[in-house]
Scaffold this active site. Structure first.
Site, mmCIF file in Angstrom:
data_model
loop_
_atom_site.group_PDB
_atom_site.id
_atom_site.type_symbol
_atom_site.label_atom_id
_atom_site.label_comp_id
_atom_site.label_asym_id
_atom_site.label_seq_id
_atom_site.Cartn_x
_atom_site.Cartn_y
_atom_site.Cartn_z
ATOM 1 N N SER A 124 0.842 -1.196 0.000
ATOM 2 C CA SER A 124 0.000 0.000 0.000
ATOM 3 C C SER A 124 0.875 1.242 0.000
ATOM 4 O O SER A 124 2.028 1.206 0.447
ATOM 5 C CB SER A 124 -0.893 0.030 1.238
ATOM 6 O OG SER A 124 -0.126 0.344 2.400
ATOM 7 N N ASP A 125 0.336 2.345 -0.507
ATOM 8 C CA ASP A 125 0.978 3.615 -0.216
ATOM 9 C C ASP A 125 0.863 3.835 1.286
ATOM 10 O O ASP A 125 -0.056 3.320 1.937
ATOM 11 C CB ASP A 125 0.319 4.750 -1.001
ATOM 12 C CG ASP A 125 1.293 5.888 -1.269
ATOM 13 O OD1 ASP A 125 2.272 6.016 -0.509
ATOM 14 O OD2 ASP A 125 1.073 6.641 -2.227
ATOM 15 N N TRP A 126 1.789 4.593 1.841
ATOM 16 C CA TRP A 126 1.868 4.738 3.294
ATOM 17 C C TRP A 126 0.611 5.451 3.821
ATOM 18 O O TRP A 126 0.413 6.638 3.590
ATOM 19 C CB TRP A 126 3.127 5.513 3.647
ATOM 20 C CG TRP A 126 4.342 4.665 3.907
ATOM 21 C CD1 TRP A 126 5.152 4.731 4.999
ATOM 22 C CD2 TRP A 126 4.919 3.642 3.075
ATOM 23 N NE1 TRP A 126 6.182 3.810 4.913
ATOM 24 C CE2 TRP A 126 6.053 3.120 3.743
ATOM 25 C CE3 TRP A 126 4.567 3.086 1.846
ATOM 26 C CZ2 TRP A 126 6.848 2.097 3.224
ATOM 27 C CZ3 TRP A 126 5.355 2.057 1.313
ATOM 28 C CH2 TRP A 126 6.467 1.577 2.002
ATOM 29 N N GLU B 149 3.696 10.891 2.016
ATOM 30 C CA GLU B 149 4.501 9.716 2.289
ATOM 31 C C GLU B 149 5.647 10.040 3.236
ATOM 32 O O GLU B 149 6.152 9.178 3.926
ATOM 33 C CB GLU B 149 5.053 9.141 0.992
ATOM 34 C CG GLU B 149 4.011 8.392 0.186
ATOM 35 C CD GLU B 149 4.530 7.970 -1.158
ATOM 36 O OE1 GLU B 149 5.761 7.947 -1.360
ATOM 37 O OE2 GLU B 149 3.713 7.654 -2.031
#
Length: 746
Positions: free
Chosen positions: A232-234, A431
């Site tokens: 996943s993206d953060w 991020e």
């Protein structure tokens, strides 16, 4: 390790051990299984180099000198080279340095399509055209992964703006997805065999992409055969059940409450209650084990990597050289002659500014960064008098992380738990942990450059000094454009205008001196209308890495012949962009991609909208002549097949590289299609007087569009033009061909 062995290893684990492998145990690391000799899995940003080390649970730099690394040209600069070999070499440097820093996956490359010139993250991506993106991303991935480190291609999918990126729903039709937004990712998976994919923040089909089963399981794994690791993206996961069943393998986030991640204790509770099958977790663990095995993390044969090699700096210099785009040279002021006694004035904050520490998650703790002023001074030599005037000050320090942002996010998380109101409704987080406001008024969500009266007065003084010095100089080089207060993760620009009153300053410099070279440094187009008519010498320069300033100077003085080509259209005004002209940027809860496939040059060329500079544009110091163009039809019942040949001769006075672009144009098509589309290109270095033969092969894919009714690509029978072009607007030669039958393929 065979598939059966991976299954058996997974079966030896407890539920807690499995869960430790599928979510963050540190900000950039998962938990291993020590008793089974399974190490943790380590991630690092980003596309422009391996990021500095942070404390395990806090967004605070460790502060050691050990993590200074190479600073690579941004992905847009790399795309501007139109050179597959340089993409491979840059990827090789990035992968070797990631492995040398002990990383298992580098969160790169970024390949989201440039839908709007205002997206703050455009500099991390490879342009507006899916074919160019595909051709550049494949060798870059191959270069990264030959070092026993995984790439992580991002952000999948349709993450084309930073405004409301955590919550907006991208509403895109299937044809646009398949023709514009998916091809780069598909090429990364099917051709480069990428080991990692990152799910994006936004929603698609109403579901967040990092937990989207149709996207990650049905398309990515089912259709394209992806066998790697999906991360996943953060902070991109929002629901335990959806994430567990989606094809996502690892959840990462920006907070230190690791056991409370959706794929941690909440998932354990669901499994124990019988609401989620443990087999879903086994699938994730097996995917992770396969990637670990592919990276030789178990057999002791893994490459060790290294970083900071002198020879790698030469590779990055080569990429930076070929990324410089000469846009205008109508007075032949370039290349600058280094004559004895030449008085050269350099003006502009960007001439003397370091950009490596900014941009969000792409920030780099660079071993060094060669600014344009440094490069100009070094290359000009002792017979040239080089002076510098600031001209304007950006009054910024760069987007460097500090601890207060983490505290702010933690406070919001605590508030969310108490109130039940999602933090996404009040704030975003990048991020790199930087808090970004998210308000009801979209105008409040984008960067506004507002200077104080004191700053305005100071810039007025800087401008006066520069104009006075310009009157005494032989040549003025202005280096301006944007910086990472504008080109940055987590925010978009308000408009395309040049900040810090640069347009007025350039005009005054041109009034004071007839020999002004304008260098624009940016990751996206800027509004040039105020200076376009008065500027006779214009250069586009990007965030070009540690050797960028040297590369720029070599081009300005003629040591290198410019060969960069624009990977994106430079519109005259932002309203001409298709997403803006239909009023579908930035959107609110949903962003409707109503322009469909008409993105970038497909829009401008088909609609006959004038632009400042078209996609694929770029000048040279030498001239090339095209001859002996021939297309031969060798099609069969099974496949379309056309052989395209031509010759290119360097008829100028300098060795140089030429990028031959091939577009396909349907004639009298009954299907709504763009005027022309890029289908092949080749870059050749040709010495003075030499002729090179260029050959292309076209199959049915070159003539195809996505047929939503058949859910397949279709190359319809009919007449087409094979066009050899200098750019998306300028046709050099063409030839008609006939496709005698329809071809249908997936």
């Amino acid at each position: 390790m065979t598939g059966q062995q991976r299954l058996e290893l997974c079966q030896q684990m407890t539920l807690e051990e499995k869960l430790g492998m599928i979510h963050g145990n540190e900000l950039f690391r998962t938990k291993g299984v020590e008793r089974l000799h399974i190490p943790p899995f380590s991630f690092s940003d980003g596309p422009m180099g391996v990021r500095q080390e942070y404390q395990a649970t806090k967004w605070i730099p460790v502060g050691s000198s050990q993590d200074y690394t190479s600073y690579l040209p941004c992905n847009t600069a790399l795309a501007a080279t139109w050179n597959r070999r340089l993409a491979y070499e840059s990827g090789k440097v990035l992968g070797r340095e990631a492995r040398g820093r002990g990383k298992d996956m580098i969160l790169a490359p970024g390949i989201n399509i440039l839908r709007t010139p205002l997206c703050g993250r455009n500099f991390e991506y490879m342009g507006e055209d899916p074919f160019l993106v595909s051709e550049m991303v494949v060798p870059m991935i191959e270069g990264i992964e030959e070092n026993d480190v995984a790439s992580c291609v991002k952000h999948f999918a349709v993450n084309n703006q930073e405004v409301r990126r955590l919550s907006e729903n991208s509403v895109v039709d299937d044809r646009a997805l398949r023709e514009i937004y998916f091809p780069g990712f598909r090429a990364a998976v099917t051709r480069a065999k990428a080991k990692g994919i990152m799910g994006s923040y936004n929603k698609l089909w109403g579901i967040h992409c990092s937990q989207n089963k149709k996207l990650l399981q049905d398309i990515l794994r089912g259709e394209w055969g992806f066998e790697g690791l999906v991360v996943s993206d953060w902070g991109g996961v929002h629901d335990t059940a959806e994430a567990a069943d989606s094809g996502l393998d690892v959840e990462m986030s920006v907070t230190d409450n690791f056991d409370e991640y959706y794929l941690a204790n909440p998932l354990a509770e669901e499994i124990r209650a019988g609401r989620i099958s443990e087999k879903l977790i086994d699938e994730k663990v097996i995917h992770i084990l396969k990637v670990m095995d592919d990276l030789h993390m178990f057999d002791g044969e893994r490459k060790s990597g290294c970083y900071g090699l002198p020879e790698d700096r030469q590779k990055l210099l080569a990429a930076a050289r070929e990324s410089v785009v000469l846009l205008k040279n109508s007075k032949n002021l370039l290349p600058i002659e280094r004559r004895n006694g030449l008085k050269l004035l350099v003006v502009g904050d960007n001439a003397n500014k370091f950009h490596a520490p900014g941009g969000g998650s792409s920030e780099i703790k660079a071993l060094y960064e060669m600014t344009p002023l440094m490069g100009i001074g070094m290359i000009a030599g002792g017979n040239v008098e080089v002076t510098y005037c600031k001209g304007y000050d950006s009054f910024t320090t760069g987007n460097i992380w500090d601890a207060e942002h983490a505290d702010a996010r933690a406070a919001r998380e605590a508030q969310e738990k108490q109130s039940g109101v999602s933090a996404n409704e009040t704030a975003e987080v990048s991020e790199n942990g930087q808090a970004i406001s998210l308000n009801e008024n979209p105008e409040d969500e984008v960067t506004a450059q507002v200077l104080t009266e004191e700053q305005l007065a100071m810039n007025a003084t800087y401008a006066e000094e520069a104009v006075a010095a310009a009157a005494e100089a032989d040549v003025v080089i202005f280096v301006g454009g944007l910086n990472h207060e504008f080109d940055t993760e987590g925010q978009d620009r308000r408009d395309m205008s040049l900040p810090y009153h640069q347009t007025e300053l350039i005009t005054r410099l041109q009034q004071a001196n007839r020999n002004v070279v304008v260098v624009m440094m940016s990751g996206s187009p800027v509004d040039l209308t105020g200076i376009l008519d008065t500027t006779h010498t214009l250069v586009q320069y990007w965030y070009s890495g540690m050797e960028g300033g040297r590369a720029l100077a070599e081009v300005l003085f003629g040591d290198v012949c410019p060969s960069g080509r624009l990977p994106e259209t430079f519109p005259l005004k932002v309203e001409d962009c298709s997403a803006h002209s239909i009023g579908e940027y930035p959107g609110k809860e949903a962003v409707h991609y109503s322009e469909g496939i008409y993105v970038g040059y497909r829009h401008y060329e088909t609609r006959k909208i004038p632009v400042a500079y078209p996609f694929g544009y770029g000048l040279s110091y030498t001239d090339f002549k095209y001859n002996h163009f021939r297309v031969d039809d060798r099609s069969t019942e099974e496949h379309a097949s056309f052989s395209v040949n031509l010759e290119v001769t360097n008829i100028g006075e300098m060795d140089g590289a030429e990028t031959v672009q091939l577009y396909v144009r349907p004639i009298n098509s009954s299907i709504d299609r763009p005027l022309r589309e890029l289908r092949q290109f080749e870059k050749e270095f040709i010495k003075i007087g030499q002729t090179h033969r260029i050959s292309f092969h076209l199959n049915e894919q070159a003539f195809s569009y996505y047929d939503t009714t058949a859910a397949s690509f279709r190359a319809p029978a009919g007449t087409y033009l094979i066009e050899i072009c200098r750019d998306a607007h300028t046709v050099i030669m063409d030839q008609k061909v006939t496709l005698r039958k329809d071809y249908l393929f997936v």
